[in-house]
Design a protein around this motif. Sequence first.
Motif, mmCIF file in Angstrom:
data_model
loop_
_atom_site.group_PDB
_atom_site.id
_atom_site.type_symbol
_atom_site.label_atom_id
_atom_site.label_comp_id
_atom_site.label_asym_id
_atom_site.label_seq_id
_atom_site.Cartn_x
_atom_site.Cartn_y
_atom_site.Cartn_z
ATOM 1 N N PRO A 3 -7.381 -9.319 1.486
ATOM 2 C CA PRO A 3 -6.695 -9.741 0.262
ATOM 3 C C PRO A 3 -5.453 -8.914 -0.046
ATOM 4 O O PRO A 3 -4.682 -9.269 -0.926
ATOM 5 N N CYS A 4 -5.228 -7.815 0.681
ATOM 6 C CA CYS A 4 -4.087 -6.952 0.340
ATOM 7 C C CYS A 4 -2.776 -7.426 0.976
ATOM 8 O O CYS A 4 -1.816 -7.717 0.277
ATOM 9 N N HIS A 5 -2.715 -7.529 2.308
ATOM 10 C CA HIS A 5 -1.454 -7.949 2.951
ATOM 11 C C HIS A 5 -1.658 -9.086 3.938
ATOM 12 O O HIS A 5 -0.769 -9.396 4.719
ATOM 13 N N GLY A 6 -2.869 -9.679 3.947
ATOM 14 C CA GLY A 6 -3.057 -10.924 4.690
ATOM 15 C C GLY A 6 -3.498 -10.801 6.138
ATOM 16 O O GLY A 6 -3.530 -11.805 6.853
ATOM 17 N N SER A 7 -3.848 -9.610 6.622
ATOM 18 C CA SER A 7 -4.366 -9.542 8.001
ATOM 19 C C SER A 7 -5.637 -10.384 8.096
ATOM 20 O O SER A 7 -6.407 -10.470 7.136
ATOM 21 N N ARG A 8 -5.869 -10.963 9.263
ATOM 22 C CA ARG A 8 -7.080 -11.754 9.476
ATOM 23 C C ARG A 8 -7.700 -11.362 10.814
ATOM 24 O O ARG A 8 -6.986 -11.070 11.778
ATOM 25 N N PHE A 9 -9.013 -11.367 10.853
ATOM 26 C CA PHE A 9 -9.750 -10.946 12.046
ATOM 27 C C PHE A 9 -10.793 -12.006 12.367
ATOM 28 O O PHE A 9 -11.444 -12.549 11.462
ATOM 29 N N CYS A 10 -10.991 -12.253 13.659
ATOM 30 C CA CYS A 10 -12.063 -13.131 14.122
ATOM 31 C C CYS A 10 -13.413 -12.474 13.787
ATOM 32 O O CYS A 10 -13.475 -11.253 13.587
ATOM 33 N N PHE A 11 -14.490 -13.239 13.766
ATOM 34 C CA PHE A 11 -15.810 -12.657 13.467
ATOM 35 C C PHE A 11 -16.220 -11.601 14.504
ATOM 36 O O PHE A 11 -17.074 -10.774 14.261
ATOM 37 N N THR A 12 -15.543 -11.626 15.663
ATOM 38 C CA THR A 12 -15.826 -10.593 16.679
ATOM 39 C C THR A 12 -15.074 -9.297 16.385
ATOM 40 O O THR A 12 -15.321 -8.279 17.030
ATOM 41 N N GLY A 13 -14.101 -9.374 15.458
ATOM 42 C CA GLY A 13 -13.304 -8.196 15.128
ATOM 43 C C GLY A 13 -11.885 -8.264 15.669
ATOM 44 O O GLY A 13 -11.026 -7.474 15.289
ATOM 45 N N LYS A 14 -11.595 -9.235 16.546
ATOM 46 C CA LYS A 14 -10.259 -9.361 17.142
ATOM 47 C C LYS A 14 -9.217 -9.720 16.067
ATOM 48 O O LYS A 14 -9.514 -10.510 15.166
ATOM 49 N N VAL A 15 -7.999 -9.164 16.178
ATOM 50 C CA VAL A 15 -6.940 -9.470 15.202
ATOM 51 C C VAL A 15 -6.442 -10.902 15.406
ATOM 52 O O VAL A 15 -6.086 -11.287 16.516
ATOM 53 N N LEU A 16 -6.429 -11.687 14.312
ATOM 54 C CA LEU A 16 -5.868 -13.043 14.374
ATOM 55 C C LEU A 16 -4.475 -13.073 13.775
ATOM 56 O O LEU A 16 -3.603 -13.806 14.214
ATOM 57 N N GLU A 17 -4.266 -12.321 12.703
ATOM 58 C CA GLU A 17 -2.955 -12.252 12.056
ATOM 59 C C GLU A 17 -2.715 -10.820 11.605
ATOM 60 O O GLU A 17 -3.644 -10.157 11.116
ATOM 61 N N GLY A 18 -1.458 -10.331 11.756
ATOM 62 C CA GLY A 18 -1.107 -8.989 11.314
ATOM 63 C C GLY A 18 -0.854 -8.961 9.824
ATOM 64 O O GLY A 18 -1.049 -9.960 9.162
ATOM 65 N N PRO A 19 -0.466 -7.822 9.310
ATOM 66 C CA PRO A 19 0.124 -6.672 9.991
ATOM 67 C C PRO A 19 -0.847 -5.775 10.774
ATOM 68 O O PRO A 19 -0.397 -4.908 11.510
ATOM 69 N N ALA A 20 -2.151 -5.923 10.632
ATOM 70 C CA ALA A 20 -3.057 -5.065 11.412
ATOM 71 C C ALA A 20 -2.816 -5.272 12.899
ATOM 72 O O ALA A 20 -2.517 -6.388 13.342
ATOM 73 N N ILE A 21 -2.939 -4.202 13.664
ATOM 74 C CA ILE A 21 -2.792 -4.279 15.124
ATOM 75 C C ILE A 21 -4.140 -4.012 15.792
ATOM 76 O O ILE A 21 -4.488 -4.640 16.786
ATOM 77 N N GLU A 22 -4.911 -3.086 15.218
ATOM 78 C CA GLU A 22 -6.182 -2.690 15.828
ATOM 79 C C GLU A 22 -7.316 -3.619 15.385
ATOM 80 O O GLU A 22 -7.359 -4.046 14.223
ATOM 81 N N PRO A 23 -8.255 -3.914 16.278
ATOM 82 C CA PRO A 23 -9.395 -4.767 15.909
ATOM 83 C C PRO A 23 -10.356 -4.035 14.971
ATOM 84 O O PRO A 23 -10.277 -2.811 14.829
ATOM 85 N N LEU A 24 -11.277 -4.780 14.376
ATOM 86 C CA LEU A 24 -12.310 -4.173 13.535
ATOM 87 C C LEU A 24 -13.323 -3.466 14.419
ATOM 88 O O LEU A 24 -13.592 -3.910 15.545
ATOM 89 N N GLN A 25 -13.906 -2.421 13.869
ATOM 90 C CA GLN A 25 -14.954 -1.712 14.610
ATOM 91 C C GLN A 25 -16.215 -2.582 14.637
ATOM 92 O O GLN A 25 -16.628 -3.109 13.593
ATOM 93 N N GLN A 26 -16.785 -2.754 15.809
ATOM 94 C CA GLN A 26 -18.030 -3.515 15.913
ATOM 95 C C GLN A 26 -19.202 -2.587 15.599
ATOM 96 O O GLN A 26 -19.200 -1.423 16.009
ATOM 97 N N LEU A 27 -20.183 -3.097 14.847
ATOM 98 C CA LEU A 27 -21.343 -2.283 14.460
ATOM 99 C C LEU A 27 -22.594 -2.877 15.066
ATOM 100 O O LEU A 27 -22.630 -4.052 15.423
ATOM 101 N N LYS A 28 -23.616 -2.058 15.104
ATOM 102 C CA LYS A 28 -24.897 -2.552 15.579
ATOM 103 C C LYS A 28 -25.577 -3.287 14.432
ATOM 104 O O LYS A 28 -25.644 -2.772 13.322
ATOM 105 N N GLY A 29 -26.033 -4.484 14.698
ATOM 106 C CA GLY A 29 -26.703 -5.237 13.629
ATOM 107 C C GLY A 29 -28.188 -5.323 13.908
ATOM 108 O O GLY A 29 -28.714 -6.405 14.112
ATOM 109 N N ASP A 30 -28.852 -4.189 13.949
ATOM 110 C CA ASP A 30 -30.285 -4.183 14.279
ATOM 111 C C ASP A 30 -31.072 -5.067 13.330
ATOM 112 O O ASP A 30 -30.867 -5.043 12.131
ATOM 113 N N GLU A 31 -31.977 -5.837 13.885
ATOM 114 C CA GLU A 31 -32.742 -6.760 13.046
ATOM 115 C C GLU A 31 -34.203 -6.335 13.003
ATOM 116 O O GLU A 31 -34.703 -5.737 13.910
#
Length: 504
Positions: A476-504
């Motif tokens: 909501p701040c400057h419009g970067s968008r990331f795929c659910f995998t963490g990959k960058v879809l739209e900048g200004p972000a360049i780095e992907p999101l950190q993937q976490l362990k989703g232990d169930e």
Amino acid sequence: MSLPKLSQSYWLQTTTIPSFPSLTQPIETDVAIIGGGITGITTAYLLAKQGVRVTVIEADRLCHGTTGHTTAKMTAQHDLIYHELIAHFGEDSARQYYEANKEALQSILHIVKEHDIHCDLSVEDAYVYTTEETQLYKLEAEWKAYETLGIDGAYVDQLSLPFSIQGAVMMRNQAQFHPLHYIKTLVELAVKYGASFYEQTVAQHIETTGRPIVRTKNGATITCDTVVICTHFPFFDPAFYFARLHAERSYVIAVEAHERLQGMYLSANEPKRSLRCTTMDGKPLLLIGGESHKVGQGINMIQHYEALQSFCEHTFGLSHVLYRWSAQDLITLDNLPYIGPIRKSLPHILVATGYRKWGMTTSMVTARLLTDLALQKEHRYAHLFTPSRFIADPSLNNLFTEGIDVAKHFLTGKLEYALRTPHDISKGEGAVVNVDGKRAGAYRDEQGTLYVVDTTCTHMGCELEWNNSERSWDCPCHGSRFCFTGKVLEGPAIEPLQQLKGDE
Ligand code: FES
């Protein structure tokens, strides 16, 4: 009536843009263009045609960003703007804005004719209308501005639309086309004139001491005389562009129609509705756009499509939605795009951003201007669009408002406490969850695979929101968008999101 399950742009589905390898080694060129949308490609075409060595790099695939998701109206009628431009910048600047866009439209028409490009081009009148009497004063003021500036148009109180209006301002002889059929030819021509294109090549930094060097994420470099940044949101920001732009998302549905709509339309009143027709397999296809909102700050995203669908059914009696897609646009503090040197002290690093949803003519305005700047020539409109222009009212107010808005979302996201855990997420669902006491984002695909990411935006640390219509994490701040995998879809972000362990 139901919506297509996947968000797919009609333009991208009906065009094959040539593909290119990624850049893996050091190269040297005259002009490096970062960003393979319509602006980068048009600039490459114009420069290469004049014998300049041009290299274009694109982080994803050519035209898969906003260019592939437009409504593709080519017009100098950018909503109700001329009254506002005269009030804030004066008559001369307002006239220059109109003339720059009018000339851009003529340039595109000329290229289509010169190269006999088959791109469903049609010349149409463009209208901004209102259905509300209380909004009439805005249209009357706009029409007065048209008369002052000598814009070829008319004021009308009836349209050939299936609903009545209170009034409309018409601009004569504008145009619409299939943008990717047009751009595909520009890519082929640019290559013929010697331009090089690279895809899946992410620019990460520009060294500005001495001859500019663009460094890419995979270690390649481009040494050049001039860098042109058309990455939508500038990936390289030495002048606080993040505080001078905001990103909006808007939606389009394409519906099978019985007859072709003549003209292109935009409502002046809310909710905004944009209308135009194109042709698919010899049959009319009605494009309805609207529902714009700040990125990451909308309602449940699928409701935006449903609102367009409901408008279509009630207004046109049409229900067969064949495509749906959304686009992201950037808006500057004073509504004029930033085109020119990224900072006064960096005359060889050029930028173009903030097209305010009017990218078809503005891309050509930009390409002409930046071509002249790269060739060190004077350009008539350089002063009007320069990013270092004096920030006048209402810019200061907007700067303050944008700052407050970013701070609000930064804090709200940090304070939010999620009760759900990844275990609670069903197939096809995405949501903010709690992982080890910290905010995280989880999405479970239709096969049951769980994806968990850190929802802290890698640009400047705001917290991301889930977009259920595009299955993305939006900032909501400057419009970067990331795929659910963490990959960058739209900048200004360049780095992907950190993937976490989703232990169930
Ligand atoms: Fe700037 Fe996310 S885009 S913090």
